[in-house]
Design a protein around this motif. Structure first.
Motif, PDB file in Angstrom:
ATOM      1  N   ARG A  15       0.931  -1.024  -0.076  1.00 46.83           N
ATOM      2  CA  ARG A  15       0.372  -0.326   0.162  1.00 46.83           C
ATOM      3  C   ARG A  15       1.130   1.025  -0.232  1.00 46.83           C
ATOM      4  NH1 ARG A  15      -5.481   0.032   1.994  1.00 46.83           N
ATOM      5  NH2 ARG A  15      -4.876  -2.655   2.384  1.00 46.83           N
ATOM      6  N   ARG A  16       2.224   0.879   0.387  1.00 47.62           N
ATOM      7  CA  ARG A  16       3.271   2.800   0.239  1.00 47.62           C
ATOM      8  C   ARG A  16       3.481   2.614  -0.680  1.00 47.62           C
ATOM      9  NH1 ARG A  16       5.507   4.622   6.082  1.00 47.62           N
ATOM     10  NH2 ARG A  16       7.153   5.945   5.446  1.00 47.62           N
ATOM     11  N   GLY A  17       3.578   1.642  -1.553  1.00 43.85           N
ATOM     12  CA  GLY A  17       4.137   1.374  -3.013  1.00 43.85           C
ATOM     13  C   GLY A  17       5.164   0.779  -2.653  1.00 43.85           C
ATOM     14  N   LEU A  18       5.477   0.031  -1.997  1.00 41.25           N
ATOM     15  CA  LEU A  18       7.181  -1.380  -1.591  1.00 41.25           C
ATOM     16  C   LEU A  18       6.798  -2.201  -2.851  1.00 41.25           C
ATOM     17  CD1 LEU A  18       7.696   1.258   0.235  1.00 41.25           C
ATOM     18  CD2 LEU A  18       9.376  -1.031   1.258  1.00 41.25           C
ATOM     19  N   THR A  19       7.275  -2.632  -2.963  1.00 39.16           N
ATOM     20  CA  THR A  19       7.626  -4.182  -3.816  1.00 39.16           C
ATOM     21  C   THR A  19       7.941  -4.616  -3.093  1.00 39.16           C
ATOM     22  OG1 THR A  19       8.202  -2.759  -6.336  1.00 39.16           O
ATOM     23  CG2 THR A  19       8.652  -5.346  -5.927  1.00 39.16           C
ATOM     24  N   VAL A  20       7.117  -5.687  -2.339  1.00 43.42           N
ATOM     25  CA  VAL A  20       7.143  -7.030  -1.945  1.00 43.42           C
ATOM     26  C   VAL A  20       6.750  -8.308  -2.021  1.00 43.42           C
ATOM     27  CG1 VAL A  20       5.910  -7.470   0.870  1.00 43.42           C
ATOM     28  CG2 VAL A  20       5.857  -5.351  -0.101  1.00 43.42           C
ATOM     29  N   THR A  21       8.823  -9.027  -1.097  1.00 41.70           N
ATOM     30  CA  THR A  21       8.088  -9.926  -1.214  1.00 41.70           C
ATOM     31  C   THR A  21       8.496 -11.184   0.124  1.00 41.70           C
ATOM     32  OG1 THR A  21      10.362 -10.231  -3.006  1.00 41.70           O
ATOM     33  CG2 THR A  21      10.647 -11.992  -2.025  1.00 41.70           C
ATOM     34  N   LEU A  22       7.498 -12.433   0.112  1.00 41.35           N
ATOM     35  CA  LEU A  22       7.449 -12.728   1.691  1.00 41.35           C
ATOM     36  C   LEU A  22       8.012 -13.926   1.367  1.00 41.35           C
ATOM     37  CD1 LEU A  22       4.459 -11.891   3.752  1.00 41.35           C
ATOM     38  CD2 LEU A  22       5.101 -14.413   2.803  1.00 41.35           C
ATOM     39  N   VAL A  23       8.677 -14.584   2.892  1.00 40.19           N
ATOM     40  CA  VAL A  23       9.642 -15.745   2.336  1.00 40.19           C
ATOM     41  C   VAL A  23       9.158 -16.478   3.780  1.00 40.19           C
ATOM     42  CG1 VAL A  23      11.742 -17.057   2.690  1.00 40.19           C
ATOM     43  CG2 VAL A  23      11.669 -14.785   1.142  1.00 40.19           C
ATOM     44  N   GLU A  24       7.899 -17.636   3.054  1.00 43.74           N
ATOM     45  CA  GLU A  24       7.675 -18.114   4.353  1.00 43.74           C
ATOM     46  C   GLU A  24       8.576 -19.457   4.605  1.00 43.74           C
ATOM     47  OE1 GLU A  24       5.335 -18.355   6.597  1.00 43.74           O
ATOM     48  OE2 GLU A  24       5.981 -20.911   6.936  1.00 43.74           O
ATOM     49  N   HIS A  25       8.983 -19.783   5.865  1.00 45.56           N
ATOM     50  CA  HIS A  25       9.836 -21.658   5.885  1.00 45.56           C
ATOM     51  C   HIS A  25       9.363 -22.084   5.735  1.00 45.56           C
ATOM     52  CE1 HIS A  25      11.609 -24.406   8.894  1.00 45.56           C
ATOM     53  NE2 HIS A  25      12.714 -23.724   8.202  1.00 45.56           N
ATOM     54  N   GLY A  26       7.440 -22.297   5.950  1.00 39.25           N
ATOM     55  CA  GLY A  26       6.557 -23.758   6.173  1.00 39.25           C
ATOM     56  C   GLY A  26       6.732 -24.016   4.537  1.00 39.25           C
ATOM     57  N   ALA A  27       5.291 -24.390   4.040  1.00 42.15           N
ATOM     58  CA  ALA A  27       4.629 -25.669   2.779  1.00 42.15           C
ATOM     59  C   ALA A  27       3.591 -24.045   2.670  1.00 42.15           C
ATOM     60  CB  ALA A  27       4.514 -26.468   3.295  1.00 42.15           C
ATOM     61  N   SER A  28       3.313 -23.507   3.748  1.00 46.36           N
ATOM     62  CA  SER A  28       1.680 -21.890   2.931  1.00 46.36           C
ATOM     63  C   SER A  28       2.307 -21.319   3.947  1.00 46.36           C
ATOM     64  CB  SER A  28       0.827 -22.971   3.073  1.00 46.36           C
ATOM     65  OG  SER A  28      -0.142 -23.482   4.267  1.00 46.36           O
ATOM     66  N   VAL A  29       1.692 -19.567   3.540  1.00 44.43           N
ATOM     67  CA  VAL A  29       1.050 -19.174   4.004  1.00 44.43           C
ATOM     68  C   VAL A  29       0.175 -18.934   5.153  1.00 44.43           C
ATOM     69  CG1 VAL A  29       2.531 -17.077   2.845  1.00 44.43           C
ATOM     70  CG2 VAL A  29      -0.015 -17.592   2.871  1.00 44.43           C
ATOM     71  N   LEU A  30       0.657 -18.146   6.323  1.00 44.50           N
ATOM     72  CA  LEU A  30      -0.563 -17.969   8.100  1.00 44.50           C
ATOM     73  C   LEU A  30      -0.727 -19.776   8.129  1.00 44.50           C
ATOM     74  CD1 LEU A  30      -2.156 -15.972   9.085  1.00 44.50           C
ATOM     75  CD2 LEU A  30      -4.207 -16.163   7.573  1.00 44.50           C
ATOM     76  N   LYS A  31       0.092 -20.114   9.041  1.00 49.70           N
ATOM     77  CA  LYS A  31       0.138 -21.954   9.702  1.00 49.70           C
ATOM     78  C   LYS A  31      -0.615 -22.196  10.339  1.00 49.70           C
ATOM     79  CE  LYS A  31       4.668 -21.418   9.805  1.00 49.70           C
ATOM     80  NZ  LYS A  31       5.966 -21.810  10.382  1.00 49.70           N
ATOM     81  N   THR A  32      -1.669 -21.069  10.862  1.00 49.83           N
ATOM     82  CA  THR A  32      -2.875 -21.287  11.547  1.00 49.83           C
ATOM     83  C   THR A  32      -4.106 -21.689  11.133  1.00 49.83           C
ATOM     84  OG1 THR A  32      -3.107 -19.344  11.315  1.00 49.83           O
ATOM     85  CG2 THR A  32      -1.697 -19.894  13.107  1.00 49.83           C
ATOM     86  N   ILE A  33      -4.187 -22.107   9.995  1.00 48.80           N
ATOM     87  CA  ILE A  33      -5.298 -21.812   8.605  1.00 48.80           C
ATOM     88  C   ILE A  33      -4.543 -23.460   8.330  1.00 48.80           C
ATOM     89  CG2 ILE A  33      -6.277 -20.464   9.289  1.00 48.80           C
ATOM     90  CD1 ILE A  33      -5.710 -19.977   6.307  1.00 48.80           C
ATOM     91  N   ASP A  34      -5.712 -24.473   7.226  1.00 47.33           N
ATOM     92  CA  ASP A  34      -4.725 -25.413   6.734  1.00 47.33           C
ATOM     93  C   ASP A  34      -4.470 -25.127   5.601  1.00 47.33           C
ATOM     94  OD1 ASP A  34      -6.196 -27.239   8.586  1.00 47.33           O
ATOM     95  OD2 ASP A  34      -8.197 -27.262   7.196  1.00 47.33           O
TER      96      ASP A  34
END
Lengths: 449, 449
Positions: free
Chosen positions: A170-189
């Motif tokens: 939203r601030r205008g940055l290009t964002v890369t997200l790196v997650e250790h697990g197999a999918s983002v938000l490990k608290t859901i399936d």
């Protein structure tokens, strides 16, 4: 009981103080706050950094004047250095290094949590940030405002990681997200996590899963990030958001028993093992209403509730914390992700015989304009028919956050999945269906079980 | 049990049929439907007339093919003329006046309700409409499309009256709404009804309260409406929406016991007083979960639930209707009005010692853009602390419809007001607060009680 000292001025501390004063206005309450920001909404930091909250002062749940007006004495910029549980005293140091000793009848530790620092090289480099305190957010805000920052890499695909991916995009940055697990938000399936990842990618966030970041190095123009399996990336800033750990130094120093993940062990009345010392919030174990055992689950809602209980117990009107259900919600761009209760593997580990059913239901009658699908999964116990948990992903307009609350209520009352169909929930075609999605999914579950 | 006949193909009838077939696919189900529109959403008629639903066929919850596919035989355009409970037969007439007699093992009456015709002169004039059936809506649609209609007067400020004020305004008509009582939407407190009236007026609807309409006369260009106290108005069309009454002719003819407001008396398993004859939906009394007694409260959600129970009971797997809580919601322009449980005067009449507290709470943290206030009132019993009901008015975005569901859940489980603070409800700053408005209002109530 006449003097209550509270160490920590965030959700749990303030809630305790307010509740104590509400129940007994003769109580003297002193709150020791290590910074100048008592009762600030830590949950709001991503929205400050996104620019949606232009002035950080808006993040205060209450002004200092309001806190003082409620009869709470604030010692701002004071650090609690040591506790003497025999003498019932706390040694505090102010910003001018002046030390004093103050005496309590009861003490509440609401020392919160700190960002977890993973084993990644280069965490102290300029341009690498954590986000848990007001000071953290000022540092990042200052850096973003004074440097030429075009790209960010976020380590961690949990709640803060996702909110910050949204915020920095939203601030205008290009964002890369790196997650250790197999999918983002490990608290859901993972099946629902995939939908969240799609939402991130649709808004331009580059998502890498199954990558453990190992090293950050300052390059000539960028920070260079490398990880397992030959992963490399570069970014102007790095945000490390891999969770928190309880702050228990003071508690440990007085021999308070610790529990799950090193959090302070407390009774359901929020008493520690040390006489006249209570604790609440992100520094303590949280009683789980369904599992009937403690776990570590630091959340603002829980901190408020635990603080309220601690405040009551401290002044001699003991209350019992009803426990968490693990209810959580996060908004990621235009989608809302909500969950409560146990997921299949958690239920299995707890000895249940879980069945999970997934479904896709329109939020309101499809003939009325704007109907959008809610993807949900519902878990129940095959043996008893008991409801165990649910997860939902849907656009903001689908009221997913409040629909999960209906499930949370049902869990609280240990309802069966089948009994959800008995509930007299509201209906009008623009906002629902005669059977709410929650009930449709429950009926699908019953049919399958 | 091998043949189940159901008279009526709306919510209760279809729910009964589907449930019977779901539980026992060997059952033969015949559904007698007096028009050609089984399983149409009557609740959707205002949105068809507003133009938001362009094709009336979209209002079908299911197509005929889907109904047949579920193993339900449809006798469309068939009228059930008489029942012989001794012989277990129903005499039906089709549109060609052919009469036949069909035999049942069990019979479910789902004959619904009809529009109440108040004592107003001129109800049969051209341009005067009721709105309860598909046919009603076709008539009105046809008239609006083929005549030069610029203005409408609506008699009745209930749910349908308000939805139609919205619908006809949206369609470009100038709308006047005349309500007999002191405020619109008599199912909520006048203080909240005032907010709804303001919403209507802000969208150009002229609202008259405390006016009993007495006469409609065809003038040269308009219909002329007059009422008590010298009230006069004119309009191109008049819609009379003053509620419904149960259709019980068939039930009465076989001596079925009637109850509240002439509705068919049923057990909680949906049995009438006549052996092997059940009934469900808008033609029956509804068990009230809190009052523990029947009342007449015809609603689509209730009809679905009662139908589902009747279907189970009919095939020999008796279930019990859990009862209504009086949960209702309506969208009026940009506001949503929701209620559940008992209002102060209802609670008093039921022997409680009610206290009602009103409050105004932002739907989410005020620092996050777009926060809007929810006006709510909460009623509890002073003696026991028990929660009795709540009402809310707020903009669509404030998720009022689902927040009332949390209260409905709490009522279902007979919670105290105080215990609402124990609930682990979801929170994220864009969608809520650490204490949900529901909990903030509960805390205000507890403080006052």
């Amino acid at each position: 009981m006449s003097h209550l000292i509270i160490v920590g001025g965030s959700d749990a501390g303030i809630s305790a103080a307010l509740r104590a004063r509400e129940l007994d206005s003769s109580i003297q309450v002193t709150m020791i706050v290590e910074d100048a920001f008592p009762n600030y909404s830590i949950c709001g930091l991503p929205f400050y950094l996104s620019g949606e909250v232009p002035d950080y002062r808006q993040l205060a749940h209450r002004t200092r004047e309001e806190i003082n007006g409620a009869g709470i004495d604030l010692l701002l910029n004071h650090t609690a250095q040591a506790i003497d549980p025999e003498a019932h005293s706390v040694t505090v140091k102010d910003s001018a290094e002046r030390v004093q000793r103050i005496f309590y009848d009861r003490l509440i530790l609401a020392t919160g949590a700190r960002s977890r620092r993973p084993h990644i090289g280069g965490l102290n480099l300029l341009g690498v940030f954590f986000l848990h305190t007001m000071e953290n957010s000022f540092q990042m805000q200052h850096y973003l405002s004074t440097h030429s920052v075009h790209s960010a890499l976020i380590v961690g695909g949990g709640y803060i990681g996702l909110e910050m991916a949204d915020a920095l995009t939203r601030r205008g940055l290009t964002v890369t997200l790196v997650e250790h697990g197999a999918s983002v938000l490990k608290t859901i399936d993972p099946s629902l996590g995939t939908l969240v990842q799609a939402e991130l990618e649709q808004h331009g966030v580059v998502v890498h899963t199954n990558i453990g970041v190992q090293q950050i190095v300052a390059g000539q123009e960028h920070l260079c990030i490398s990880g397992a399996g030959g992963f490399t990336a570069s970014a102007d800033v790095v945000l490390v958001a891999v969770g928190v750990e309880p702050r228990t130094d003071l508690a440990q120093a007085i021999g308070a028993e610790l529990g799950m993940q090193g959090a302070i062990r407390v009774s359901r009345a929020m008493e520690t093992s040390v006489p006249d010392v209570l604790a609440a919030g992100d520094c303590v174990e949280t009683w789980h209403h369904l599992l009937r055992q403690p776990m570590y689950l630091p959340l603002g809602t829980t901190a408020h509730k635990q603080g309220r209980i601690a405040g009551a117990t401290a002044i001699g009107k003991p209350a019992l914390f009803a426990g968490t259900l693990g209810t959580q919600v996060v908004k990621v761009f235009d989608q809302v992700v909500a969950r409560t209760g146990l997921r299949e593997h958690e239920a299995k580990a707890a000895g249940f015989d879980p069945l999970t059913v997934e479904g896709r239901y329109f939020d309101h009658k499809v003939y009325y304009p704007g109907a959008q699908p809610v993807c949900m999964s519902l878990t129940g116990d095959r043996r008893t028919g008991r409801l165990l948990g649910a997860q939902m992903v849907g656009p903001v307009q689908t009221e997913v956050a409040k629909r999960i609350d209906v499930i949370a209520m049902a869990l609280f009352h240990e309802m069966t999945v089948e009994a959800l169909s008995d509930l007299d929930l509201s209906y009008t075609p623009p906002l629902g269906s005669p059977w709410d999605p929650v009930q449709m999914c429950a009926q699908a579950w019953t049919h399958r079980a």
